[in-house]
Motif scaffolding. Structure first.
Motif, PDB file in Angstrom:
ATOM      1  N   LYS B  45       0.850  -1.194   0.000  1.00  0.00           N
ATOM      2  CA  LYS B  45       0.000   0.000   0.000  1.00  0.00           C
ATOM      3  C   LYS B  45       0.892   1.253   0.000  1.00  0.00           C
ATOM      4  CE  LYS B  45      -3.364   2.851   0.621  1.00  0.00           C
ATOM      5  NZ  LYS B  45      -4.258   3.138  -0.537  1.00  0.00           N
ATOM      6  N   GLY B  46       0.531   2.236  -0.810  1.00  0.00           N
ATOM      7  CA  GLY B  46       1.332   3.453  -0.918  1.00  0.00           C
ATOM      8  C   GLY B  46       1.590   4.088   0.443  1.00  0.00           C
ATOM      9  N   ILE B  47       2.853   4.405   0.699  1.00  0.00           N
ATOM     10  CA  ILE B  47       3.176   5.018   1.983  1.00  0.00           C
ATOM     11  C   ILE B  47       3.679   6.443   1.784  1.00  0.00           C
ATOM     12  CG2 ILE B  47       3.533   2.981   3.411  1.00  0.00           C
ATOM     13  CD1 ILE B  47       6.406   2.949   2.698  1.00  0.00           C
ATOM     14  N   THR B  48       3.450   7.257   2.805  1.00  0.00           N
ATOM     15  CA  THR B  48       3.853   8.653   2.780  1.00  0.00           C
ATOM     16  C   THR B  48       4.787   8.912   3.964  1.00  0.00           C
ATOM     17  OG1 THR B  48       1.776   9.153   3.925  1.00  0.00           O
ATOM     18  CG2 THR B  48       1.821   9.529   1.562  1.00  0.00           C
ATOM     19  N   LEU B  49       5.379  10.081   3.990  1.00  0.00           N
ATOM     20  CA  LEU B  49       6.383  10.381   5.015  1.00  0.00           C
ATOM     21  C   LEU B  49       5.769  10.328   6.419  1.00  0.00           C
ATOM     22  CD1 LEU B  49       9.361  11.011   5.254  1.00  0.00           C
ATOM     23  CD2 LEU B  49       8.825  13.447   4.967  1.00  0.00           C
ATOM     24  N   THR B  50       4.552  10.890   6.532  1.00  0.00           N
ATOM     25  CA  THR B  50       3.855  10.812   7.813  1.00  0.00           C
ATOM     26  C   THR B  50       2.480  10.194   7.580  1.00  0.00           C
ATOM     27  OG1 THR B  50       3.053  13.048   7.452  1.00  0.00           O
ATOM     28  CG2 THR B  50       4.996  12.824   8.847  1.00  0.00           C
ATOM     29  N   ARG B  51       1.847   9.775   8.658  1.00  0.00           N
ATOM     30  CA  ARG B  51       0.556   9.111   8.589  1.00  0.00           C
ATOM     31  C   ARG B  51      -0.470   9.928   7.808  1.00  0.00           C
ATOM     32  NH1 ARG B  51      -3.203   8.404  13.976  1.00  0.00           N
ATOM     33  NH2 ARG B  51      -4.843   9.587  12.927  1.00  0.00           N
ATOM     34  N   PRO B  76      -0.018   4.331   7.524  1.00  0.00           N
ATOM     35  CA  PRO B  76       0.509   4.710   8.849  1.00  0.00           C
ATOM     36  C   PRO B  76       1.782   5.544   8.806  1.00  0.00           C
ATOM     37  CG  PRO B  76       1.087   2.439   8.365  1.00  0.00           C
ATOM     38  CD  PRO B  76       0.249   2.924   7.208  1.00  0.00           C
ATOM     39  N   GLY B  77       2.335   5.792   7.612  1.00  0.00           N
ATOM     40  CA  GLY B  77       3.595   6.547   7.519  1.00  0.00           C
ATOM     41  C   GLY B  77       4.783   5.603   7.382  1.00  0.00           C
ATOM     42  N   VAL B  78       5.858   6.122   6.797  1.00  0.00           N
ATOM     43  CA  VAL B  78       6.992   5.265   6.413  1.00  0.00           C
ATOM     44  C   VAL B  78       7.680   4.619   7.624  1.00  0.00           C
ATOM     45  CG1 VAL B  78       8.691   7.166   6.314  1.00  0.00           C
ATOM     46  CG2 VAL B  78       9.041   5.115   4.908  1.00  0.00           C
ATOM     47  N   ASP B  79       7.756   5.337   8.745  1.00  0.00           N
ATOM     48  CA  ASP B  79       8.470   4.768   9.891  1.00  0.00           C
ATOM     49  C   ASP B  79       7.730   3.576  10.481  1.00  0.00           C
ATOM     50  OD1 ASP B  79      10.589   6.550   9.694  1.00  0.00           O
ATOM     51  OD2 ASP B  79       9.549   8.073  10.884  1.00  0.00           O
ATOM     52  N   VAL B  80       6.400   3.708  10.596  1.00  0.00           N
ATOM     53  CA  VAL B  80       5.607   2.584  11.105  1.00  0.00           C
ATOM     54  C   VAL B  80       5.723   1.397  10.145  1.00  0.00           C
ATOM     55  CG1 VAL B  80       3.265   1.777  11.652  1.00  0.00           C
ATOM     56  CG2 VAL B  80       3.994   4.050  12.372  1.00  0.00           C
ATOM     57  N   PHE B  81       5.683   1.679   8.842  1.00  0.00           N
ATOM     58  CA  PHE B  81       5.827   0.604   7.855  1.00  0.00           C
ATOM     59  C   PHE B  81       7.154  -0.134   8.065  1.00  0.00           C
ATOM     60  CE2 PHE B  81       7.765  -0.671   3.767  1.00  0.00           C
ATOM     61  CZ  PHE B  81       6.898  -1.695   3.430  1.00  0.00           C
ATOM     62  N   ILE B  82       8.223   0.622   8.206  1.00  0.00           N
ATOM     63  CA  ILE B  82       9.552   0.003   8.344  1.00  0.00           C
ATOM     64  C   ILE B  82       9.662  -0.796   9.647  1.00  0.00           C
ATOM     65  CG2 ILE B  82      12.011   0.521   8.738  1.00  0.00           C
ATOM     66  CD1 ILE B  82      11.663   2.877   6.722  1.00  0.00           C
ATOM     67  N   LEU B  86       7.295  -4.216   7.796  1.00  0.00           N
ATOM     68  CA  LEU B  86       8.347  -4.788   6.956  1.00  0.00           C
ATOM     69  C   LEU B  86       8.996  -6.054   7.532  1.00  0.00           C
ATOM     70  CD1 LEU B  86       9.822  -4.505   4.301  1.00  0.00           C
ATOM     71  CD2 LEU B  86      11.384  -2.879   5.373  1.00  0.00           C
ATOM     72  N   PRO B  87       9.273  -6.095   8.851  1.00  0.00           N
ATOM     73  CA  PRO B  87       9.896  -7.315   9.375  1.00  0.00           C
ATOM     74  C   PRO B  87       9.054  -8.568   9.092  1.00  0.00           C
ATOM     75  CG  PRO B  87      10.034  -5.551  10.998  1.00  0.00           C
ATOM     76  CD  PRO B  87       9.148  -5.052   9.885  1.00  0.00           C
ATOM     77  N   TRP B  88       7.741  -8.445   9.264  1.00  0.00           N
ATOM     78  CA  TRP B  88       6.851  -9.579   8.976  1.00  0.00           C
ATOM     79  C   TRP B  88       6.833  -9.876   7.481  1.00  0.00           C
ATOM     80  CZ3 TRP B  88       2.435 -10.233   6.017  1.00  0.00           C
ATOM     81  CH2 TRP B  88       1.742 -11.429   6.215  1.00  0.00           C
ATOM     82  N   LYS B 114      15.346   6.575   3.540  1.00  0.00           N
ATOM     83  CA  LYS B 114      15.046   5.685   4.672  1.00  0.00           C
ATOM     84  C   LYS B 114      14.892   4.235   4.210  1.00  0.00           C
ATOM     85  CE  LYS B 114      12.595   8.902   7.710  1.00  0.00           C
ATOM     86  NZ  LYS B 114      12.072   8.765   9.070  1.00  0.00           N
ATOM     87  N   LEU B 115      14.137   4.048   3.130  1.00  0.00           N
ATOM     88  CA  LEU B 115      13.848   2.684   2.677  1.00  0.00           C
ATOM     89  C   LEU B 115      15.076   2.002   2.089  1.00  0.00           C
ATOM     90  CD1 LEU B 115      10.335   3.449   1.231  1.00  0.00           C
ATOM     91  CD2 LEU B 115      10.788   1.763   3.022  1.00  0.00           C
ATOM     92  N   SER B 116      16.028   2.800   1.600  1.00  0.00           N
ATOM     93  CA  SER B 116      17.255   2.224   1.048  1.00  0.00           C
ATOM     94  C   SER B 116      18.076   1.530   2.125  1.00  0.00           C
ATOM     95  CB  SER B 116      18.082   3.319   0.374  1.00  0.00           C
ATOM     96  OG  SER B 116      17.452   3.724  -0.815  1.00  0.00           O
ATOM     97  N   GLU B 117      17.840   1.932   3.387  1.00  0.00           N
ATOM     98  CA  GLU B 117      18.574   1.320   4.502  1.00  0.00           C
ATOM     99  C   GLU B 117      17.867   0.076   5.030  1.00  0.00           C
ATOM    100  OE1 GLU B 117      21.561   2.482   5.176  1.00  0.00           O
ATOM    101  OE2 GLU B 117      21.151   3.955   3.582  1.00  0.00           O
ATOM    102  N   THR B 118      16.757  -0.305   4.433  1.00  0.00           N
ATOM    103  CA  THR B 118      15.986  -1.460   4.923  1.00  0.00           C
ATOM    104  C   THR B 118      16.139  -2.639   3.957  1.00  0.00           C
ATOM    105  OG1 THR B 118      13.956  -1.003   3.688  1.00  0.00           O
ATOM    106  CG2 THR B 118      14.244   0.167   5.774  1.00  0.00           C
ATOM    107  N   ASP B 119      15.359  -3.701   4.251  1.00  0.00           N
ATOM    108  CA  ASP B 119      15.402  -4.911   3.427  1.00  0.00           C
ATOM    109  C   ASP B 119      14.386  -4.911   2.289  1.00  0.00           C
ATOM    110  OD1 ASP B 119      17.414  -6.027   4.891  1.00  0.00           O
ATOM    111  OD2 ASP B 119      16.056  -7.013   6.304  1.00  0.00           O
ATOM    112  N   VAL B 120      13.722  -3.797   1.996  1.00  0.00           N
ATOM    113  CA  VAL B 120      12.800  -3.838   0.858  1.00  0.00           C
ATOM    114  C   VAL B 120      13.629  -4.142  -0.396  1.00  0.00           C
ATOM    115  CG1 VAL B 120      11.132  -2.212   1.847  1.00  0.00           C
ATOM    116  CG2 VAL B 120      12.837  -1.381   0.260  1.00  0.00           C
TER     117      VAL B 120
END
Lengths: 253, 303
Positions: B45-51, B76-82, B86-88, B114-120
Motif C-alpha cells: 500500500k502506498g506510503i507517505t512520510l507521515t501518517r 501509517p507513515g513510512v516509519d511505522v511501515f519500516i 516490513l519485518p513480517w 530511509k527505505l534504502s537502509e531497509t530490506d525492501v
C-alpha cells in the motif's frame, strides 16, 4: 484452521419474504459453522467485479441464512439465483457482537438491519428485541424471534403495524430493564440509539455498513473514524467491525 | 512444468504476478487465505512520510466491469511501515516492493533514503495517484516533472527504482522515456484512469472525493495499448498492470511487452486469482512447448 476462506456453498432456497427482501439459505459444512453473530458473508455475484457483503442472519447445521434487500443490480442478480446453484462466498468476515453470559441484552434492528439480530438473539438469554420497519409490507422475521425466545416489540414508522413510532421510543421506556444494547440499522437510528444509551449509562454495540471492496481489511475503502484513547484513528467496517463500541464511533467523521 | 520465474532489475520473482499497490494492504489479511510466497511479489500500500487518514467515505463505487476508488493514500507513515510491517513481510518469501507517494520532491527523497537502509527489494515511485490534492499525479503528467522527480529520488535511492506511470496523459511513451533518461530502473504501468459516477436521484457523485481512479477489466485494453507503446519506446523492463483478471490477460500483457505483472482489482472478485492465473499460465506454456515465461515478453506480432 483458517479464520475465513472462499468456498462454494450449495443454494438450498432463495425466497422473497417481504417487499424486495429475500431469504437465502446456503450450505457449506466447513465455513458456515465458523460464523458468529454479527459477522457477514461476502457473496460473489456473477458478472460483477465486487462481492456483496451480507450479514449472517442465522447459522445452523452447516446452513448459512442470508436475508438481504434488493438494492441494486448485484442484489437483483442474487435474488434470481436458483436452488441447486453453487454460490461462491468469502466468509465469515468481521468481528461480530460480543455477547456475555449473565447479561440481559436489548437487541435493536431497523429495516434490513434486523436480520443479524436473529442469530444474535439466539446467543442471548431472554433478550428484549425491538424491530422497526418503515411500514407493514417490510416486516420480516417476527416468528423467528418469537421462536428464539425473545421478548419482541414491533414498531413501524407509519403505524401500519405494531407500535406507531421509532425503536428509540421503545428503548427509552425499556432501557432500565437491560444491561447492554446491540443494534443494526440506518445510521440516524444508530446515532439516536447511541445517544439514549449514553444518557442511561448503558454499553452499546452498533453494526455499521459501508461500501466495501476486499472485505478483509486490505483495500481500506470502508473506513470509519473511531476515537481510541483520546485519539481519532481510521478503522475499517470489514475488519475492525462491522460491530463497534458506539461511544468510540465518530459519526460523519 | 514451465519456469514461471522472472527477473526485473536483477531481482528474482517466483512468478510474474505481483499484488498491486493499494489492493493488498501489507499482505497480512491475504496470508490468512494462502502463503504469500505463491505470489511473485507484493507492492505494498502506498506510503507517505507521515501518517495519512485518507479521504472521507464512500471511497468506492462499482462501474461496468470495474470500480472507481478514492482511498486517498491512507497509511501509517513510512516509519511505522519500516518498524512494524516490513519485518513480517520480509519473512514471507516473496519480493517486497515499497510504493512511495509524497506531497513534495523532498518527501519522496526522504522516504527513498530511509527505505534504502531497509530490506525492501525495490522502490516504486507513485507519481500517479489521482486521489490526493497535492503530490501524487501532479508529478506524473509531464515529461519535465517526471524527469525531475525521478532524477531527484534516484540520488537517494539505493534500491532498484520503479517509476509508476499515470495513464491520464497525452503521450505516455515520451513520459516513460523521460523517466528512463533520468534514472528509472523499471516502469510500472498503468495506474488508474480518472473517472466519475453520479447518483441520478441525489445528483451527488457516488464517491465522496467526486472523482476516483478507475480499475478492473474495463481498462485492460487501454493498459495493453499503453504497455505496448512504452515497450517500443524504452529499454528498461516494464511491470504491466491494469485490469488483468485471467491467465489469458496475463499472457496478453506480457506479449505486449511486460516483463512482470501486477494484479489488483481482480483480488476483490476472487482473492485466489493470483494462484489461478499462475496455474493457467503454466498450463498454457506447457501446452505450447514454451520452457520459460520470459520467452513471451514483447512477442506480439503487430500488423
Amino acid at each position: 484452521m483458517k479464520k475465513y476462506d472462499v468456498q462454494k456453498f450449495e443454494l438450498l432456497s432463495n425466497e422473497q419474504i417481504a417487499d424486495g427482501i429475500f431469504d437465502m439459505r446456503v450450505k457449506n459444512d466447513e465455513l458456515a459453522p465458523l460464523a458468529k453473530c454479527g459477522q457477514f458473508a461476502h457473496v460473489y455475484v456473477p458478472s460483477k467485479t465486487l462481492r456483496r457483503p451480507i450479514s449472517v442472519c442465522d447459522s445452523e447445521n452447516g446452513v448459512l441464512r442470508l436475508v438481504y434487500q434488493v438494492k441494486g443490480e448485484g442484489t437483483k442478480i442474487m435474488s434470481e439465483m436458483k436452488k441447486g446453484e453453487s454460490v461462491d462466498i468469502l466468509a465469515p468476515l468481521g468481528n461480530g457482537f460480543k455477547i456475555e453470559k449473565g447479561k440481559r441484552y436489548c437487541l435493536i434492528g431497523g429495516g434490513i438491519g434486523v436480520p443479524p439480530m436473529l442469530y444474535t438473539a439466539k446467543q442471548c438469554e431472554n433478550p428484549l428485541v425491538i424491530t422497526g420497519f418503515r411500514n407493514k409490507d417490510l416486516i420480516i422475521l417476527q416468528d423467528d424471534f418469537k421462536n428464539a425466545g425473545a421478548e419482541l416489540v414491533l414498531t413501524t414508522d407509519d403505524g401500519s403495524a405494531g407500535i406507531h413510532g421509532f425503536v428509540t421510543d421503545v428503548l427509552k421506556e425499556k432501557i432500565a430493564e437491560v444491561d447492554e444494547v446491540c443494534a443494526c440499522g440506518p445510521t440516524p437510528m444508530l446515532k439516536a440509539i447511541a445517544a439514549v444509551c449514553k444518557e442511561a449509562g448503558k454499553p452499546c454495540q452498533i453494526s455499521l455498513e459501508e461500501r466495501m471492496a476486499c472485505g478483509i481489511g486490505a483495500c481500506l475503502v470502508c473506513a470509519v473514524k473511531v476515537r481510541k484513547n483520546g485519539e481519532e484513528i481510521m478503522q475499517h467496517v470489514c475488519k475492525n467491525g462491522p460491530v463497534f463500541n458506539a461511544e468510540e464511533v465518530v459519526f460523519n467523521g | 512444468m514451465a519456469d514461471l520465474s522472472v527477473k526485473v532489475c536483477g531481482v528474482e520473482f517466483n512468478n510474474p504476478l505481483i499484488a498491486a499497490s493499494g489492493t493488498f494492504g501489507f499482505g497480512m489479511e491475504f496470508s490468512e487465505l494462502y502463503p504469500l510466497e505463491k505470489l511473485g511479489g507484493i507492492s505494498c500500500k502506498g506510503i507517505t512520510l507521515t501518517r495519512r487518514d485518507g479521504n472521507p467515505v464512500p471511497r468506492v463505487a462499482e462501474t461496468p466491469s470495474g470500480i472507481l476508488n478514492a482511498v486517498g493514500l491512507q497509511n501509517p507513515g513510512v516509519d511505522v511501515f519500516i518498524n512494524e510491517d516490513l519485518p513480517w513481510l520480509k519473512k514471507q518469501n516473496t519480493v517486497i516492493i515499497a510504493n512511495i507517494a509524497g506531497n513534495t520532491p523532498e518527501d519522496y527523497c526522504a522516504m527513498a533514503e530511509k527505505l534504502s537502509e531497509t530490506d525492501v527489494d525495490m522502490i516504486e515511485l507513485n507519481i500517479s495517484c489521482p486521489n490526493v490534492k497535492s503530490g501524487g499525479v501532479q508529478f506524473g503528467t509531464s515529461c519535465e516533472s517526471v524527469g525531475a522527480i525521478t532524477a531527484a529520488v534516484k540520488k537517494y535511492c539505493k534500491k532498484p527504482l520503479i517509476v509508476k506511470l499515470s495513464p491520464n496523459v497525452t503521450d505516455i511513451a515520451s513520459i516513460a522515456q523521460s523517466a528512463e533518461a533520468n534514472g528509472a530502473d523499471a516502469i510500472s504501468m498503468i495506474n488508474t484512469l480518472t473517472g466519475m459516477r453520479i447518483d441520478i436521484n441525489s445528483r451527488r457523485p457516488i464517491i465522496r472525493n467526486n472523482t476516483g481512479g478507475m480499475s478492473g477489466p474495463a481498462i485492460f485494453p487501454v493498459a495493453v495499448r499503453m504497455v505496448w507503446q512504452v515497450a517500443n519506446a524504452v529499454k528498461i523492463p516494464i511491470i504491466g498492470m491494469g485490469g488483468i483478471s485471467s491467465w489469458q490477460d496475463a499472457i496478453e500483457m506480457m506479449m505486449a511487452g511486460a516483463t512482470a505483472l501486477q494484479i489488483g482489482t481482480v483480488l476483490f472478485t476472487d482473492p485466489y486469482a493470483p494462484i489461478k492465473i499462475a496455474d493457467g499460465m503454466n498450463e498454457w506454456l506447457d501446452k505450447n512447448g514454451i520452457k520459460s515465461v520470459t520467452e513471451i515478453t514483447g512477442t506480439v506480432k503487430p500488423w
